[in-house]
Design a protein around this motif. Structure first.
Motif: not given
Length: 476
Positions: A68-86, A142-149
């Motif tokens: 439930l904790v993981y599901l709630a975190m993912v739904l919050a990220d998706l609700a704020c416009g994040s892509a599903w993979q990140p 999985m940092a390469t697709p989303w981080f420049e550092e």
């Protein structure tokens, strides 16, 4: 028409998981909305808060609860416009930190888990470091697709934020008193000393004014003073406040904090976070030691003051308080009458011999509880030893105190003590001594001796009765 019996509603088993889901969703949304755009959060307290909640509520720390904790975190990220993979992967990093901290801390004894020992505080730092390592390592995968550092910079950024935030936030949750404890201690609360708090606020201000890497150590002396003065929970709140203030000041460049870039990927904020996190270790450990010492002293004082079997005052505590009461009467209220009652349970030795000492102890407890229920505030009640008790009643001369003594005698006579379905009759003999209004009060030793003589007469004349000291009859 028959009336249906009222049935109390049964608490829903779904309510706690739903609360956990809603708490996670709300915290995650707040954390996402508060962080800068296209950047990691300055603070991400979600993981630390959820780890603390699961440690304080172990029934929710189940596979369903973590799901439930993981599901709630993912739904919050998706609700704020994040892509599903990140959203899936980065929240897996968060879940890894939560699960690691919970796994390591949940295996500790409750005393360590609630940070009531220095060992528990050190274990918490280790658990927070392990949780931060897990989150940082998963992020780098999985940092390469989303981080420049670089991977090094990404790992250090995640680790420093997760470690510092967990170290600052988790102690508050683990040391927080329960609502029942707050209610129980509310009437006994003492005023908080303001001097350590004011010095802490002043040292934080000096840190920002002076600036530089060394300025983060300015509050350490004030935090140590707070650790000696306040509870572990309050010290945890103060370390959270001080640490977060310093991190924000460094992030906003208010302290002119600079770090030589000898190590690739190490930034000013990373260095400050790690330094501040280690800075609060000393005050938290000292707060645990100080709280443990205060608890030990309180237990020792209680054992020296209260009879462990009956809850009445011990003989030594009664002597101190009764002498103080007599001294106060002599200095401030010389006209106040006063009565001392000596009480002895009739045929108590026969109860012990016939039924055993365990039953005798039960009778002593019931006897003392009954008397305490009938006494008023300001009256001293103590156990002198064995089955002998004493009561001091300020404001009543012995002649008037007879009515109080008779009320107590009847309450004991009506006491229903049973053993093996057999009724045990209990009665009490009482001897009175004291002084009338405007009469000089005898010493405590003389009052005890006079009341003891009156008690002896009460027993000699048949027990279950009240007798007054002869000398007091002549005075009155």
């Amino acid at each position: 028409m028959p009336v249906e019996p009222m049935v109390s509603p049964v608490p829903s088993r779904l309510l706690p998981p739903l609360i956990l889901f809603g708490l996670t969703l709300g915290l995650t949304l707040a954390g996402i909305l508060a962080r800068p755009i296209e950047s990691l959060s300055l603070f991400w307290p979600v993981n630390a808060v959820l780890a603390g909640v699961l440690l304080r509520n172990p029934r929710q720390a189940s596979p369903v609860g973590f799901a439930l904790v993981y599901l709630a975190m993912v739904l919050a990220d998706l609700a704020c416009g994040s892509a599903w993979q990140p959203a899936l992967w980065f929240n897996l990093c968060n879940l890894g930190a939560i699960a690691t901290i919970w796994y390591l801390m949940a295996r500790l004894p409750r005393l360590h888990r609630r940070l009531r020992t220095p060992h528990g505080t050190l274990c918490l730092f280790g658990a927070c470091a392990a949780g931060a390592m897990v989150a940082a390592t998963l992020a780098c995968v999985m940092a390469t697709p989303w981080f420049e550092e670089s991977l090094r910079a990404t790992w250090l950024a995640w680790f420093s934020e997760q470690f510092s935030t967990s170290v600052l936030v988790l102690p508050v949750l683990l040391t927080a008193p329960s609502p029942r404890a707050l209610t129980r201690s509310g009437s006994d609360s003492q005023p908080i000393r303001l001097a350590p708090l004011l010095v802490l606020l002043g040292s934080l201000s000096l840190s920002i004014v002076f600036g530089g890497p060394g300025a983060i150590a300015f509050p350490i002396a004030a935090l140590l003073w707070c650790a000696l003065s306040y509870s572990a929970f309050l010290v945890s709140l103060l370390t959270l406040t001080a640490g977060s203030t310093l991190i924000v000041a460094v992030a906003q460049n208010l302290m002119h904090f600079s770090v030589p870039q000898s190590e690739p990927g190490v930034t000013t904020l990373m260095s400050a976070r790690l330094g501040i996190a280690m800075l609060v270790l000393g005050p938290l450990v000292l707060a645990c030691v100080s709280s443990a010492n205060r608890s030990l002293m309180a237990r020792l004082a209680h054992q020296a003051t209260i009879d462990h079997l009956t809850g009445a005052l011990s003989r030594s505590a009664f002597t101190r308080r009764a002498n103080a009461l007599l001294d106060d009467r002599q200095q401030h209220t010389p006209g106040l009458p006063l009565t001392l009652m000596m009480l002895d349970i009739d045929h108590f030795k026969a109860i012990n011999d016939r039924h055993g000492h365990a039953v005798g102890d039960q009778v002593l407890r019931q006897f003392a509880n009954t008397l305490q229920d009938h006494l008023h505030e300001g009256e001293l009640f103590a156990r002198l030893g064995g089955e002998e008790f004493v009561i001091v009643v300020p404001g009543l001369a012995p002649e008037q105190a007879k009515f109080t003594a008779e009320r107590l005698r009847r309450a004991i006579q009506d006491l229903h003590a049973t053993h093996a379905e057999q009724h045990l009759p209990i009665t009490v003999s009482i001897g009175l001594a004291g002084c009338a209004a405007n009469a000089p009060a005898p010493s405590l030793d003389l009052l005890l001796a006079s009341a003891d003589q009156a008690l002896y007469r009460a027993k000699a004349q048949g027990r279950n009765r009240i007798e007054q000291a002869e000398a007091q009859r002549q005075v009155i």
